[in-house]
Every structure is written in structure tokens, then in C-alpha cells.
Design an enzyme around this catalytic site. Structure first.
Site, mmCIF file in Angstrom:
data_model
loop_
_atom_site.group_PDB
_atom_site.id
_atom_site.type_symbol
_atom_site.label_atom_id
_atom_site.label_comp_id
_atom_site.label_asym_id
_atom_site.label_seq_id
_atom_site.Cartn_x
_atom_site.Cartn_y
_atom_site.Cartn_z
ATOM 1 N N LYS A 152 7.142 -8.103 -11.854
ATOM 2 C CA LYS A 152 8.067 -7.265 -11.079
ATOM 3 C C LYS A 152 7.804 -7.433 -9.582
ATOM 4 O O LYS A 152 8.726 -7.642 -8.796
ATOM 5 C CB LYS A 152 7.868 -5.803 -11.445
ATOM 6 C CG LYS A 152 8.515 -4.815 -10.487
ATOM 7 C CD LYS A 152 8.349 -3.379 -10.895
ATOM 8 C CE LYS A 152 7.074 -2.781 -10.418
ATOM 9 N NZ LYS A 152 7.066 -2.360 -9.000
ATOM 10 N N ASN A 153 6.528 -7.417 -9.205
ATOM 11 C CA ASN A 153 6.207 -7.405 -7.770
ATOM 12 C C ASN A 153 6.291 -8.789 -7.137
ATOM 13 O O ASN A 153 6.081 -8.915 -5.930
ATOM 14 C CB ASN A 153 4.839 -6.757 -7.546
ATOM 15 C CG ASN A 153 4.883 -5.273 -7.893
ATOM 16 O OD1 ASN A 153 5.977 -4.705 -8.081
ATOM 17 N ND2 ASN A 153 3.736 -4.659 -8.035
ATOM 18 N N ARG A 188 11.294 1.575 -3.461
ATOM 19 C CA ARG A 188 10.685 1.301 -2.155
ATOM 20 C C ARG A 188 10.781 -0.188 -1.812
ATOM 21 O O ARG A 188 10.972 -0.554 -0.664
ATOM 22 C CB ARG A 188 9.229 1.738 -2.191
ATOM 23 C CG ARG A 188 8.440 1.370 -0.960
ATOM 24 C CD ARG A 188 6.978 1.737 -1.098
ATOM 25 N NE ARG A 188 6.188 1.146 -0.043
ATOM 26 C CZ ARG A 188 6.079 1.649 1.182
ATOM 27 N NH1 ARG A 188 6.724 2.754 1.475
ATOM 28 N NH2 ARG A 188 5.356 1.049 2.092
ATOM 29 N N CYS A 233 6.739 8.809 -2.832
ATOM 30 C CA CYS A 233 6.694 8.564 -4.281
ATOM 31 C C CYS A 233 5.840 9.667 -4.884
ATOM 32 O O CYS A 233 5.408 10.590 -4.196
ATOM 33 C CB CYS A 233 6.134 7.191 -4.584
ATOM 34 S SG CYS A 233 4.395 7.078 -4.187
ATOM 35 N N ARG A 259 4.612 7.067 1.636
ATOM 36 C CA ARG A 259 4.320 5.623 1.666
ATOM 37 C C ARG A 259 4.971 5.083 2.934
ATOM 38 O O ARG A 259 6.104 4.657 2.941
ATOM 39 C CB ARG A 259 4.827 4.974 0.388
ATOM 40 C CG ARG A 259 4.034 5.526 -0.791
ATOM 41 C CD ARG A 259 3.874 4.741 -1.988
ATOM 42 N NE ARG A 259 3.921 3.348 -2.020
ATOM 43 C CZ ARG A 259 4.417 2.691 -3.074
ATOM 44 N NH1 ARG A 259 4.975 3.373 -4.039
ATOM 45 N NH2 ARG A 259 4.391 1.387 -3.119
ATOM 46 N N PRO A 260 4.231 5.162 4.039
ATOM 47 C CA PRO A 260 4.826 4.828 5.337
ATOM 48 C C PRO A 260 5.177 3.343 5.441
ATOM 49 O O PRO A 260 4.735 2.525 4.626
ATOM 50 C CB PRO A 260 3.730 5.205 6.325
ATOM 51 C CG PRO A 260 2.474 5.221 5.532
ATOM 52 C CD PRO A 260 2.845 5.571 4.127
ATOM 53 N N ASP A 299 5.038 2.013 8.771
ATOM 54 C CA ASP A 299 4.707 1.777 10.185
ATOM 55 C C ASP A 299 4.190 0.360 10.433
ATOM 56 O O ASP A 299 4.495 -0.253 11.476
ATOM 57 C CB ASP A 299 3.713 2.817 10.690
ATOM 58 C CG ASP A 299 2.511 2.980 9.762
ATOM 59 O OD1 ASP A 299 2.645 2.698 8.552
ATOM 60 O OD2 ASP A 299 1.437 3.385 10.228
ATOM 61 N N ASP A 354 -2.799 -0.766 -9.269
ATOM 62 C CA ASP A 354 -1.758 -0.563 -10.288
ATOM 63 C C ASP A 354 -2.317 -0.540 -11.706
ATOM 64 O O ASP A 354 -1.567 -0.322 -12.658
ATOM 65 C CB ASP A 354 -0.681 -1.647 -10.175
ATOM 66 C CG ASP A 354 0.110 -1.501 -8.898
ATOM 67 O OD1 ASP A 354 0.811 -2.467 -8.522
ATOM 68 O OD2 ASP A 354 0.012 -0.454 -8.245
ATOM 69 N N ARG A 372 11.082 0.928 -15.204
ATOM 70 C CA ARG A 372 11.140 0.242 -13.910
ATOM 71 C C ARG A 372 10.192 -0.948 -13.885
ATOM 72 O O ARG A 372 10.421 -1.925 -13.190
ATOM 73 C CB ARG A 372 10.753 1.201 -12.775
ATOM 74 C CG ARG A 372 11.776 2.264 -12.473
ATOM 75 C CD ARG A 372 11.404 2.985 -11.204
ATOM 76 N NE ARG A 372 11.130 2.012 -10.127
ATOM 77 C CZ ARG A 372 10.489 2.337 -9.011
ATOM 78 N NH1 ARG A 372 10.069 3.561 -8.814
ATOM 79 N NH2 ARG A 372 10.276 1.432 -8.082
HETATM 80 C C1 EPZ Z 1 2.986 -3.029 -3.372
HETATM 81 O O1 EPZ Z 1 3.488 -1.864 -2.760
HETATM 82 C C2 EPZ Z 1 3.330 -2.896 -4.846
HETATM 83 N N1 EPZ Z 1 4.783 -2.825 -5.008
HETATM 84 C C3 EPZ Z 1 2.681 -1.643 -5.424
HETATM 85 O O2 EPZ Z 1 2.962 -1.622 -6.824
HETATM 86 C C4 EPZ Z 1 1.183 -1.745 -5.222
HETATM 87 O O3 EPZ Z 1 0.579 -0.548 -5.673
HETATM 88 C C5 EPZ Z 1 0.854 -1.959 -3.743
HETATM 89 O O4 EPZ Z 1 1.561 -3.112 -3.234
HETATM 90 C C6 EPZ Z 1 -0.634 -2.174 -3.506
HETATM 91 O O5 EPZ Z 1 -1.060 -3.299 -4.216
HETATM 92 C C7 EPZ Z 1 5.502 -3.964 -4.923
HETATM 93 O O6 EPZ Z 1 4.964 -5.041 -4.698
HETATM 94 C C8 EPZ Z 1 6.976 -3.831 -5.115
HETATM 95 P P1 EPZ Z 1 1.150 -1.710 0.429
HETATM 96 P P2 EPZ Z 1 3.519 -1.754 -1.135
HETATM 97 O O7 EPZ Z 1 2.032 -1.836 1.612
HETATM 98 O O8 EPZ Z 1 3.777 -3.080 -0.551
HETATM 99 C C9 EPZ Z 1 -0.426 1.719 3.338
HETATM 100 C C10 EPZ Z 1 3.818 -0.782 -8.850
HETATM 101 O O9 EPZ Z 1 3.476 0.126 -9.616
HETATM 102 N N2 EPZ Z 1 0.671 1.327 4.235
HETATM 103 O O10 EPZ Z 1 0.282 -2.869 0.045
HETATM 104 O O11 EPZ Z 1 4.438 -0.650 -0.804
HETATM 105 C C11 EPZ Z 1 0.056 2.305 2.033
HETATM 106 O O12 EPZ Z 1 0.336 3.685 2.182
HETATM 107 C C12 EPZ Z 1 3.770 -0.552 -7.353
HETATM 108 O O13 EPZ Z 1 4.197 -1.916 -9.217
HETATM 109 C C13 EPZ Z 1 0.800 1.966 5.450
HETATM 110 O O14 EPZ Z 1 0.036 2.869 5.779
HETATM 111 O O15 EPZ Z 1 2.022 -1.301 -0.829
HETATM 112 C C14 EPZ Z 1 -1.116 2.040 1.129
HETATM 113 O O16 EPZ Z 1 -2.118 3.015 1.374
HETATM 114 C C15 EPZ Z 1 3.248 0.818 -6.991
HETATM 115 N N3 EPZ Z 1 1.799 1.583 6.282
HETATM 116 C C16 EPZ Z 1 -1.630 0.683 1.605
HETATM 117 O O17 EPZ Z 1 -1.138 0.535 2.944
HETATM 118 C C17 EPZ Z 1 2.675 0.572 5.946
HETATM 119 O O18 EPZ Z 1 3.569 0.242 6.752
HETATM 120 C C18 EPZ Z 1 -1.152 -0.513 0.768
HETATM 121 O O19 EPZ Z 1 0.236 -0.399 0.602
HETATM 122 C C19 EPZ Z 1 2.531 -0.065 4.694
HETATM 123 C C20 EPZ Z 1 1.506 0.319 3.855
#
Ligand code: EPZ
Length: 419
Positions: A22-23, A93, A117, A122-123, A125, A307, A399
Site C-alpha cells: 500500500k505504502n 493522508r 488520525c 499528523r503535521p 510542516d 506499522d 484500507r
Molecule cells: C508513512 O506515513 C506511512 N504511510 C505510515 O503508514 C507510516 O506509519 C509512517 O510513514 C512511518 O513509517 C504511507 O506511507 C502512506 P512520516 P507518513 O512522515 O509519511 C512526523 C500505515 O498504517 N512528521 O514518516 O505520514 C510524524 O508526525 C500508515 O500504513 C512531522 O512532524 O509518516 C511522525 O511522528 C500509518 N511533520 C514522523 O514525522 C511532517 O511534516 C514520521 O512520519 C511529517 C511528519
């Protein structure tokens, strides 16, 4: 709303073929925006998230055709409306992945901010700060990101925390930039590696793939490729590995890339579970007892995936002693604790560290899914519990898991989807 009815304590035996990730498929679909050519994507998992991304692309004018045998064709030549509406973005997202390709192609994009979520904010920034560093003007109006860029210029960007989505989005933004973009503290997840490899096969110039430093040298345009086959879903595979360890039995998890699961295999071996690793499969054998308590903490790839944290927590409820889990990616990703405790688990949260008292005899109950991966943990718990369990709100599981009840039933589980 659909719910699952599960009668527990049926061991699992046989083979399961893992679907595409999926990802991985979601950023690949978004990347199809970048050139006006058709992109055929093979090994697409049958998930509501893939359908949501297709709907989003079509809402912007692209043509998406779901072919038989799990493949789709995205044609972005007719995409002329770089607008991603809240209605669609709020349900997934990962819709935010369209921001980078839209701004790279059109110099303009209006994309809804994603919602939060189940486990908190889930920012985005990191995404927005990086785009600004590339010369993109960012305004936030009525919950939408309005991004405009006369010219995108390469720059050096350091991510404060490794972010899968931000890395993918910014790589796609920088593809046509003038000059070189260097991303440090970038994500090295296999799904990002596939995105970068696919872009390079289209003529992009990305170096450092698989490391935490990516260098993107801007190119004028991208050519087309015949097709791309989505990598296997390491999270689905890990879910079946942990399920077999917990419920007991012997299962061959096929069509995978074993090294994507090294952290999970290593933890299972520490928990005294038998793990045999083949070229494109892993065999798990367990009697569902004698699980050794094993402390674990989640980390970015190649660390233990967040995950699979909920699923691992469930396994530790069966261990012969106390285990801890430290969640380093999302400090509050613990909504599944309450639901697992309804099945007679004994899990406490102390300063963002979960403390799991093992050796529990799980007892069936009515529980509710809160997110994709928590749902998977509840299914595993139900498979281990005495008696019947019902799991509601299973739209979450749909999903992220392709026909999970069929795959589990073939292995011997008693799981029925009820309307
Ligand atoms: C991806 O989400 C995955 N989703 C998530 O899988 C997975 O949990 C996550 O990566 C971490 O491995 C997809 O790939 C579609 P991140 P993503 O940006 O990209 C913080 C599932 O169940 N952050 O790597 O949204 C964030 O809050 C889903 O398949 C900021 O602070 O995750 C987190 O603490 C759930 N600011 C950390 O970074 C930002 O702008 C990692 O989040 C972006 C992220």
C-alpha cells in the site's frame, strides 16, 4: 457497517501470498502526474486506499483504469486541474503526495491539508518548509495549501525528523528543479526506494537511494516506462509472521523481499520463534506458547516498523513475562491498548512506554478498530482468544489489507465478515 466474527484458537497452516505494498503504490500513482504519459502499475493491492488515490487523480482530470489481474493504468495527459479537495484528502493522508508532483508540473497546486488520525495530529510542516526552501510560495487558506512557484530551484534541505511522506513529496517537487537538491535525514524506506528507482528509470537523476541522503539533479522532463511492479507489502508480511507466532502453526509467507523484514525476523528469533528465511519467502513455525518476553522499540527503516508495533504488542501479551515497547515514530500510537485490554490483555502505558504483562489467557469480546494496524492486532488477538470476538469498524482494515479474511481462512482461521 461490516464487522468480523472470529472464533479463536485455530492454528494456522499453509502458505500465504503477500500483495503489493500500500505504502509503495500510493506514491507511485502520485508520481504518474509528473509526465504526460501512461504509467502501468502492476501487483497493485486491492485496497480502498488505492481506489481513493485513483478517485483523487480522476478528480483532477487524469484517467485511471483498473485492469484485470491487479494492475492499473494512470494517464495524466488529461490532468489539468491541480486541486485536491478536502473531501478526498480527509479520508487518506497519503493524498498529500500529489502536492509535490503538481507543483513540479504546473507551478501551482491547491491541496487540502490532511486531517489527523486515530492517534493524534499528523503535521505536514516538514513538507511545507522544504517546498519553501525550493522557492515555492506557500499560503494556507481555509484548510488548503496554496502552492505557487515561478521557478523551483535546487537547495540543501535537512529534515528535522525522518519522514517518509515528506521525503517522497520533496523528491517529486525537485525532479525538474534548476540545479541540485540535497536531502539529509531523508527516509530510506523500501517504498521510497522504489519511488526513486522508478523516477530514475523515467530519466530522473536521484543518487543515494537507500541511504538517508538523497541528491536530486533537476532534469527537463521524464520519459515513459512500460510498467512498474509494486514491491511486496512488508507490513502485511510482518502481520502474518506475527500472527503465526502468536496463534501457533506453520506458515510460509511468500512473494516477499525478506531483507525488508530483517528487524521483524530478528525480534521474532529473540522471542524464541522459529524463523526460516528463503529467497522470496519466510517460514514461521510456533506452538503459540513459550514466547520469550522481548523488549522492542520502533524506528525508521531498517529499524522495527511502527506499522507493526500494535501487532508485536499483541504477541508480547502471550510471552512468559514482562516486555516493553517504546514507540519512537508516533509517541501516542497506543489507541489499541484499550481494545486489547478488553480481550484480557494486561498492558499499561507509562511515559510513552508500553509495559506488557505476558502470559495472558485472552478471552473473546466485542472490540472496535481504531486504525489500519490496530485492527490487525485485534484480529491476531481474536485468533488467539478463547471463544468468539467481534471486531467492528473494519473499514479501517480494508484500507490496508487485501482480502485478509480470505487469506486467514485458507490458513485455517475461523473468521467471517458479517454485514
Ligand atoms: C508513512 O506515513 C506511512 N504511510 C505510515 O503508514 C507510516 O506509519 C509512517 O510513514 C512511518 O513509517 C504511507 O506511507 C502512506 P512520516 P507518513 O512522515 O509519511 C512526523 C500505515 O498504517 N512528521 O514518516 O505520514 C510524524 O508526525 C500508515 O500504513 C512531522 O512532524 O509518516 C511522525 O511522528 C500509518 N511533520 C514522523 O514525522 C511532517 O511534516 C514520521 O512520519 C511529517 C511528519
Amino acid at each position: 457497517m461490516d464487522y468480523f466474527e472470529i472464533n479463536g484458537r485455530k492454528s494456522l497452516h499453509g502458505e500465504v501470498k503477500i500483495s503489493g505494498a500500500k505504502n509503495a503504490v500510493l506514491p507511485l500513482m502520485a508520481a504518474a502526474i509528473l509526465n504526460n504519459k501512461k504509467l502501468q502499475i502492476l501487483n497493485v493491492p486491492f485496497l480502498s486506499d488505492s481506489a481513493t488515490m485513483a478517485k483523487l487523480l480522476e478528480s483532477m482530470g487524469a484517467k485511471v483504469h483498473f485492469d484485470p489481474n491487479n494492475s492499473i493504468t494512470v494517464d495524466s495527459s488529461s490532468l489539468d486541474n491541480p486541486f485536491a479537495s478536502y473531501d478526498l484528502v480527509k479520508t487518506m493522508r497519503a493524498s498529500f503526495y500529489v502536492l509535490g508532483p503538481l507543483i513540479a508540473k504546473f507551478g501551482y497546486a491547491k491541496v487540502s491539508l490532511p486531517g489527523g488520525c486515530a492517534w493524534g495530529p499528523r503535521p505536514v510542516d516538514f513538507h511545507l518548509e522544504a517546498l519553501k526552501a525550493l522557492g515555492v510560495d506557500i499560503k494556507i487558506e481555509n484548510g488548503y495549501v496554496i502552492a505557487t512557484a515561478k521557478k523551483i530551484t535546487g537547495n540543501t534541505i535537512h529534515f528535522p525528523k525522518i519522514s517518509v511522506g515528506a521525503t517522497g513529496n520533496v523528491v517529486m517537487t525537485a525532479i525538474f528543479a534548476k540545479g541540485v537538491t540535497t536531502l539529509t535525514n531523508a527516509a530510506a524506506e523500501p517504498e521510497i526506494q522504489q519511488l526513486c528507482n522508478m523516477l530514475n528509470s523515467m530519466g530522473a537523476k536521484i543518487d543515494g537511494i537507500g541511504s538517508n541522503t538523497l541528491t536530486i539533479t533537476g532534469v527537463q522532463s521524464l520519459n515513459s516506462i512500460d510498467s512498474i511492479s509494486v514491491i511486496p507489502d512488508r507490513i502485511e508480511a510482518g502481520t502474518f509472521m506475527i500472527a503465526t507466532a502468536a496463534v501457533g502453526g506453520k506458515v510460509k509467507i511468500k512473494n516477499i523481499i525478506p531483507e525488508h523484514l530483517d528487524s521483524v525476523s530478528n525480534c521474532l528469533k529473540k522471542a524464541q520463534v522459529q524463523v526460516d528465511i528463503g529467497a522470496d519467502f519466510i517460514i514461521i513455525e510456533s506452538d503459540g506458547s513459550n514466547i520469550a518476553p522481548t523488549d522492542m522499540e520502533t524506528n525508521e527503516y531498517p529499524g522495527f516498523p511502527t506499522d507493526l508495533q500494535a501487532q508485536w504488542m499483541m504477541l508480547m501479551c502471550l510471552a512468559k513475562g514482562v516486555s516493553t515497547i517504546k514507540e519512537n515514530i508516533y509517541y501516542d500510537r497506543f489507541t489499541h491498548i484499550m481494545e486489547l485490554n478488553r480481550l484480557n490483555c494486561d498492558i499499561k502505558l507509562e511515559n510513552s512506554i508500553a509495559r506488557i504483562q505476558g502470559n495472558q489467557n485472552l478471552v473473546g469480546a466485542d472490540v472496535m478498530s481504531t486504525d489500519i494496524r490496530a485492527s490487525a492486532a485485534l484480529i491476531i488477538a481474536a485468533l488467539c482468544a478463547k471463544g468468539k470476538t467481534t471486531i467492528s469498524r473494519i473499514y479501517h482494515i480494508d484500507r490496508g489489507y487485501d482480502k485478509i479474511e480470505e487469506k486467514l481462512s485458507i490458513l485455517g482461521a475461523e473468521i467471517i465478515r458479517r454485514k
